[in-house]
Structure formats: structure tokens, C-alpha cells
Motif scaffolding. Structure first.
Motif, PDB file in Angstrom:
ATOM      1  N   LEU A 174      -7.843  -1.189  -7.429  1.00 17.78           N
ATOM      2  CA  LEU A 174      -7.949  -2.538  -7.266  1.00 17.78           C
ATOM      3  C   LEU A 174      -8.709  -2.996  -6.090  1.00 17.78           C
ATOM      4  N   SER A 175      -9.312  -4.166  -6.367  1.00 22.96           N
ATOM      5  CA  SER A 175     -10.469  -4.938  -5.358  1.00 22.96           C
ATOM      6  C   SER A 175      -9.686  -5.424  -4.242  1.00 22.96           C
ATOM      7  N   ASN A 176     -10.451  -5.751  -3.318  1.00 22.91           N
ATOM      8  CA  ASN A 176      -9.740  -6.484  -2.159  1.00 22.91           C
ATOM      9  C   ASN A 176      -9.383  -7.711  -2.652  1.00 22.91           C
ATOM     10  N   ALA A 210       0.655  -1.283  -0.020  1.00 20.72           N
ATOM     11  CA  ALA A 210      -0.044  -0.342   0.167  1.00 20.72           C
ATOM     12  C   ALA A 210       0.785   1.081   0.060  1.00 20.72           C
ATOM     13  N   GLU A 211       1.853   1.327   0.674  1.00 21.72           N
ATOM     14  CA  GLU A 211       3.122   2.323   0.730  1.00 21.72           C
ATOM     15  C   GLU A 211       3.563   2.598  -0.549  1.00 21.72           C
ATOM     16  N   LYS A 212       4.003   1.386  -1.046  1.00 23.07           N
ATOM     17  CA  LYS A 212       4.907   1.546  -2.369  1.00 23.07           C
ATOM     18  C   LYS A 212       4.087   2.105  -3.370  1.00 23.07           C
ATOM     19  N   TYR A 213       2.709   1.397  -3.660  1.00 20.00           N
ATOM     20  CA  TYR A 213       1.849   1.505  -4.831  1.00 20.00           C
ATOM     21  C   TYR A 213       0.484   1.970  -4.396  1.00 20.00           C
ATOM     22  N   PRO A 214       0.427   3.340  -3.818  1.00 16.05           N
ATOM     23  CA  PRO A 214      -0.739   4.190  -3.177  1.00 16.05           C
ATOM     24  C   PRO A 214      -1.764   4.008  -4.461  1.00 16.05           C
ATOM     25  N   GLN A 215      -1.158   4.382  -5.811  1.00 16.11           N
ATOM     26  CA  GLN A 215      -1.866   4.575  -6.981  1.00 16.11           C
ATOM     27  C   GLN A 215      -2.744   3.193  -7.432  1.00 16.11           C
TER      28      GLN A 215
END
Length: 193
Positions: free
Chosen positions: A166-168, A156-161
Motif C-alpha cells: 500500500l501507498s502512504n 502494520a503488525e497485524k497486516y505486514p503483507q
């Protein structure tokens, strides 16, 4: 369409305007509607692609029917099944558009032409291959040594975009956990905040 590709190339290697145009002319543009496939398991991958719009997922379905996401690819990222592309054997992977997407594709023949006629292109793909190996090695180590919660937080931190798009279920498939377990992780993180 090729402007993003040119920027990506310029970030890795220095090409003259003529070399840049010649290399970019080897790519074919393709639009892939949401939920459509660029590649299916069993097909031979005949391309390396550069995503100019949208979002793809590259995944395998295991013997129990579970999706195992290898990676996602958004704008300015490269996409392929390197095994199938290199060996010209049937793919074990699916490459599916998660959103309406556009990609620039280069064939193996045109890539080999570029290697022979534009020597700097070989350096480009060598550098990209090294970066891919580093990323895969780090992911393997993380999967073996870190908890699902820490892997989720780092993703989540590396790829916030990506997280926003994306879905869960897709994130869970990437992390190798169930959707329910991911929901529990998210709840636990929310409580901590």
C-alpha cells in the motif's frame, strides 16, 4: 482458481467433495485490471467476492471529497458491499483494484440457491459475518480510543503483507489521518528504533 477458495472453505466448514464442487461451480471468475472498479458508488452490488489474486480497497468519498477506506482485501479474503448486496439498493462504496486482480464472484441468487441446497454454506456465511462484525467493532473501538500512532503500529503488525503493498496515502485513508501526519508518525517510530 478455485483451489484457494476450497482451502478457505475447508478452514471454516466441512464439505463433501460433491458439496465443495457444487458450491464452487456457483462462482464466476473475473479479472480486474489495476485502477479499475469492481463496484462504483450508485451501482447496486450484485456479488460477494473471494479474492484469488491481487489487492482491492473498499472506500467511501465523504462530502468534502476525502476518501475513507473501510478495508482492504488481498488474496484469500472476501469482498462486497454487504449493505447494497443484501438490500439491493445503490452502493455508497467504491471497490477498486489496487493491483491487477482476480476475484471469484457469487450472485445473490446463487448464494440463496446454496443456502437452500447446501445447508453447511449458511453456517459458513454466518461464521464469516460474525468474524466481520467482531473486526468492525474492534476497529470502531480502536478509532475512538487509540491514538493514530498506536493504530498505525497495530495495523502494520497485524497486516505486514498489506503495508508493503500500500501507498502512504492509502494507509492514511484507512487510519483516517492525513498523509503528512502518517509520515510524521513513521519518522517518529524510525527515531525510536
Amino acid at each position: 482458481m478455485t483451489e484457494l477458495l476450497k482451502q478457505n472453505l475447508a478452514a471454516h466448514i466441512s464439505l463433501s467433495a460433491i458439496e465443495m464442487e457444487e458450491f464452487c461451480s456457483l462462482f464466476q471468475q473475473k479479472s480486474i485490471p489495476k485502477k479499475s472498479f469492481l463496484l462504483r458508488e450508485g451501482e447496486v452490488c450484485r456479488f460477494e467476492g473471494f479474492v484469488t489474486k491481487g489487492l482491492f480497497r473498499v472506500y467511501h468519498i465523504d462530502k468534502n471529497g476525502f476518501e475513507q477506506v473501510l478495508y482492504f482485501a488481498i488474496e484469500n479474503w472476501w469482498i462486497t458491499d454487504i449493505d447494497s448486496f443484501t438490500t439491493e439498493t445503490p452502493s455508497q462504496l467504491f471497490i477498486e483494484a489496487i493491483e491487477d486482480s482476480e476475484v471469484l464472484l457469487i450472485s445473490k441468487k446463487d448464494k440463496e440457491y446454496a443456502y437452500a441446497n447446501l445447508p453447511k454454506i449458511e453456517k459458513l456465511f454466518r461464521v464469516m459475518t460474525q468474524k466481520t462484525h467482531v473486526a468492525l467493532q474492534r476497529r470502531m473501538i480502536d478509532n475512538l480510543s487509540k491514538t493514530a500512532e498506536s493504530r498505525y503500529i497495530e495495523f502494520a503488525e497485524k497486516y505486514p503483507q498489506l503495508i508493503q503493498r500500500l501507498s502512504n496515502i492509502q494507509v492514511a485513508a484507512y487510519l483516517g489521518i492525513t498523509n503528512v501526519f502518517l509520515s510524521n508518525i513513521r519518522k517518529k517510530i524510525a527515531v525510536k528504533k
